[in-house]
Scaffold this motif. Structure first.
Motif, PDB file in Angstrom:
ATOM      1  N   ALA A   1      -1.323   1.831   9.999  1.00  0.00           N
ATOM      2  CA  ALA A   1      -2.246   2.458   8.906  1.00  0.00           C
ATOM      3  C   ALA A   1      -1.979   3.922   8.451  1.00  0.00           C
ATOM      4  N   THR A   2      -1.684   4.706   9.225  1.00  0.00           N
ATOM      5  CA  THR A   2      -1.721   6.062   9.521  1.00  0.00           C
ATOM      6  C   THR A   2      -0.038   6.303   9.251  1.00  0.00           C
ATOM      7  N   LEU A   3       0.525   5.148   9.892  1.00  0.00           N
ATOM      8  CA  LEU A   3       2.374   5.510   8.822  1.00  0.00           C
ATOM      9  C   LEU A   3       2.260   5.550   8.051  1.00  0.00           C
ATOM     10  N   LYS A   4       2.028   4.017   7.570  1.00  0.00           N
ATOM     11  CA  LYS A   4       1.622   3.323   6.113  1.00  0.00           C
ATOM     12  C   LYS A   4       1.451   4.384   5.238  1.00  0.00           C
ATOM     13  N   ALA A   5       0.463   4.762   5.077  1.00  0.00           N
ATOM     14  CA  ALA A   5       0.499   6.096   4.581  1.00  0.00           C
ATOM     15  C   ALA A   5       1.168   6.780   3.488  1.00  0.00           C
ATOM     16  N   ALA A   6       1.346   7.323   4.652  1.00  0.00           N
ATOM     17  CA  ALA A   6       1.804   8.564   4.841  1.00  0.00           C
ATOM     18  C   ALA A   6       3.450   8.871   4.100  1.00  0.00           C
ATOM     19  N   ASP A   7       3.016   9.773   3.588  1.00  0.00           N
ATOM     20  CA  ASP A   7       4.829   9.686   3.092  1.00  0.00           C
ATOM     21  C   ASP A   7       6.625  10.074   3.457  1.00  0.00           C
ATOM     22  N   ARG A   8       6.736   9.502   3.406  1.00  0.00           N
ATOM     23  CA  ARG A   8       7.806   9.469   4.415  1.00  0.00           C
ATOM     24  C   ARG A   8       8.890  11.318   4.260  1.00  0.00           C
ATOM     25  N   GLY A   9       8.933  11.874   4.869  1.00  0.00           N
ATOM     26  CA  GLY A   9       9.420  13.271   5.247  1.00  0.00           C
ATOM     27  C   GLY A   9       8.223  14.277   5.461  1.00  0.00           C
TER      28      GLY A   9
ATOM     29  N   LEU B   1      -6.552  10.080   0.261  1.00  0.00           N
ATOM     30  CA  LEU B   1      -7.297   9.373  -0.368  1.00  0.00           C
ATOM     31  C   LEU B   1      -6.192   7.985   0.443  1.00  0.00           C
ATOM     32  N   ARG B   2      -4.926   7.843   0.314  1.00  0.00           N
ATOM     33  CA  ARG B   2      -4.349   7.274   0.723  1.00  0.00           C
ATOM     34  C   ARG B   2      -4.558   6.502   1.785  1.00  0.00           C
ATOM     35  N   LEU B   3      -5.196   7.566   3.004  1.00  0.00           N
ATOM     36  CA  LEU B   3      -5.100   7.651   4.560  1.00  0.00           C
ATOM     37  C   LEU B   3      -6.322   6.158   4.657  1.00  0.00           C
ATOM     38  N   ALA B   4      -7.419   6.464   4.048  1.00  0.00           N
ATOM     39  CA  ALA B   4      -9.300   5.958   3.887  1.00  0.00           C
ATOM     40  C   ALA B   4      -8.951   4.728   2.791  1.00  0.00           C
ATOM     41  N   ASP B   5      -8.037   4.520   1.679  1.00  0.00           N
ATOM     42  CA  ASP B   5      -7.424   3.287   1.518  1.00  0.00           C
ATOM     43  C   ASP B   5      -6.940   2.072   2.115  1.00  0.00           C
ATOM     44  N   LYS B   6      -5.791   3.001   3.406  1.00  0.00           N
ATOM     45  CA  LYS B   6      -4.964   2.078   3.941  1.00  0.00           C
ATOM     46  C   LYS B   6      -5.634   1.298   5.066  1.00  0.00           C
ATOM     47  N   LEU B   7      -6.799   2.465   5.601  1.00  0.00           N
ATOM     48  CA  LEU B   7      -7.270   2.625   7.081  1.00  0.00           C
ATOM     49  C   LEU B   7      -8.373   1.097   6.955  1.00  0.00           C
TER      50      LEU B   7
ATOM     51  N   VAL C   1       7.162  14.339  11.084  1.00  0.00           N
ATOM     52  CA  VAL C   1       7.965  13.241   9.527  1.00  0.00           C
ATOM     53  C   VAL C   1       8.000  12.274  10.366  1.00  0.00           C
ATOM     54  N   LEU C   2       8.201  11.347   9.302  1.00  0.00           N
ATOM     55  CA  LEU C   2       7.692   9.892   9.939  1.00  0.00           C
ATOM     56  C   LEU C   2       8.686   9.503   9.832  1.00  0.00           C
ATOM     57  N   PRO C   3       9.095   7.871  10.864  1.00  0.00           N
ATOM     58  CA  PRO C   3      10.143   7.316  10.811  1.00  0.00           C
ATOM     59  C   PRO C   3       9.930   6.608   9.379  1.00  0.00           C
ATOM     60  N   PRO C   4      10.916   5.397   9.379  1.00  0.00           N
ATOM     61  CA  PRO C   4      11.454   4.915   7.806  1.00  0.00           C
ATOM     62  C   PRO C   4      10.027   3.933   7.678  1.00  0.00           C
ATOM     63  N   SER C   5       8.941   3.457   7.322  1.00  0.00           N
ATOM     64  CA  SER C   5       8.138   2.858   6.339  1.00  0.00           C
ATOM     65  C   SER C   5       8.161   1.511   8.089  1.00  0.00           C
ATOM     66  N   PRO C   6       7.248   1.909   8.675  1.00  0.00           N
ATOM     67  CA  PRO C   6       6.585   0.602   9.695  1.00  0.00           C
ATOM     68  C   PRO C   6       6.250  -0.739   8.874  1.00  0.00           C
TER      69      PRO C   6
ATOM     70  N   ASP D   1      -6.232  -9.289   6.634  1.00  0.00           N
ATOM     71  CA  ASP D   1      -6.118  -8.112   6.191  1.00  0.00           C
ATOM     72  C   ASP D   1      -4.910  -7.272   5.288  1.00  0.00           C
ATOM     73  N   GLU D   2      -5.258  -6.810   5.179  1.00  0.00           N
ATOM     74  CA  GLU D   2      -3.935  -5.719   4.453  1.00  0.00           C
ATOM     75  C   GLU D   2      -2.050  -5.675   5.105  1.00  0.00           C
ATOM     76  N   THR D   3      -2.352  -6.278   6.239  1.00  0.00           N
ATOM     77  CA  THR D   3      -0.866  -6.182   7.425  1.00  0.00           C
ATOM     78  C   THR D   3      -0.126  -7.656   6.631  1.00  0.00           C
ATOM     79  N   TYR D   4      -1.204  -8.882   5.804  1.00  0.00           N
ATOM     80  CA  TYR D   4      -0.615 -10.543   5.764  1.00  0.00           C
ATOM     81  C   TYR D   4       0.064  -9.771   4.040  1.00  0.00           C
ATOM     82  N   TYR D   5      -0.868  -8.897   2.964  1.00  0.00           N
ATOM     83  CA  TYR D   5       0.153  -8.928   2.212  1.00  0.00           C
ATOM     84  C   TYR D   5       0.897  -7.267   2.225  1.00  0.00           C
ATOM     85  N   ASP D   6       0.814  -7.008   3.229  1.00  0.00           N
ATOM     86  CA  ASP D   6       1.969  -5.602   3.502  1.00  0.00           C
ATOM     87  C   ASP D   6       3.764  -6.493   3.910  1.00  0.00           C
ATOM     88  N   LEU D   7       3.877  -7.927   4.954  1.00  0.00           N
ATOM     89  CA  LEU D   7       4.418  -8.333   5.201  1.00  0.00           C
ATOM     90  C   LEU D   7       4.825  -9.102   4.132  1.00  0.00           C
TER      91      LEU D   7
END
Length: 245
Positions: free
Chosen positions: A45-53, A62-68, A123-128, A155-161
């Motif tokens: 959730a932490t890596l997915k919510a954060a922008d790359r770079g 707000l993105r972190l709170a929503d994703k968690l 600095v983040l790796p590619p989207s998890p 949960d939203e991991t299923y939607y993301d997948l």
């Protein structure tokens, strides 16, 4: 750059944890209810919510709170409920570090459910990607649309997948390691993995007709083909051995 450490304080079942990660494959082993899935989910959730770079973009809190909230689905999506339940517990702290010394650190206040960014130099790796213990190919048909319109008990991991599986296959030459791995897995499956409309077929058979273990392998093949699963990316796989008999 690789994620090499995470710290959790008063997060769900963790009173205090400082987990150091290898640069390649990491395996979490433990009994039931010891927090293995929660550890992967908070990292995801932490890596997915954060922008790359460089993480200086407004709205990260707000993105972190929503994703968690959507990955863990506590009652009323109140992330304050992710706190370790003990007398006097007022906040949750999470930190993710990379091997360059950068970090993303934040705190969640259990009463107000507010999330505060404490450090954001990671600095983040590619989207998890997150693969659940339950395979996703058989239920893919119509799932993403239904998730958007209705309150489903996933949960939203299923939607993301589902969105990652739906991405079109990439044309052109792929890195040799990806090509070799895909070919080996297709030999196990007995054919290619194709998406026709909203339904998956493996070697010409409907995904529903395959065993669950084979469908899990087919999901990996699809994610390799469409470049969602890539070199130097981050894959979280919950109970990868389940149903791979």
């Amino acid at each position: 750059m690789a994620i090499n450490r995470t710290e959790l304080t008063d997060f769900t079942s963790f009173r205090s944890a400082d987990v150091h990660l290898a640069s390649g494959i990491n395996v979490f082993v433990g009994g039931n209810a010891t927090g293995k899935t929660h550890l992967m989910k908070v990292l995801y959730a932490t890596l997915k919510a954060a922008d790359r770079g460089q993480l200086t973009t407004a709205g990260l809190d707000l993105r972190l709170a929503d994703k968690l909230a959507r990955v863990f689905r506590p009652d009323d999506l109140a992330i304050g409920r992710l706190g370790h339940r003990r007398p006097g517990q007022k906040s949750v702290r999470v930190a993710v570090h990379d091997d360059d010394g950068a970090e993303l650190r934040y705190s969640i206040y259990t009463k107000t459910t507010a999330l505060k960014i404490l450090a954001d130099t990671l600095v983040l790796p590619p989207s998890p990607l997150f693969l659940q213990s339950r395979e996703a190919l058989a239920m893919h048909e119509g799932f993403a649309a239904a998730y958007q319109k209705r309150e489903l008990s996933f949960d939203e991991t299923y939607y993301d997948l589902a969105l990652s599986l739906d991405t079109k296959a990439v044309r052109g030459t792929k890195p040799p390691v990806i090509t070799t791995l895909t070919q080996k897995l297709e030999l196990i499956l007995g054919g290619k993995v194709l998406l026709d409309g909203d339904k998956f077929y493996v070697g010409g058979l409907e995904a529903q007709l395959l065993s669950e273990g084979m469908r899990k392998i087919a999901s990996v093949v699809r994610l390799l083909a469409n470049n969602e699963l890539r070199e130097r990316g981050v894959l979280f796989w919950d109970e990868p051995e389940a149903n791979l008999n």
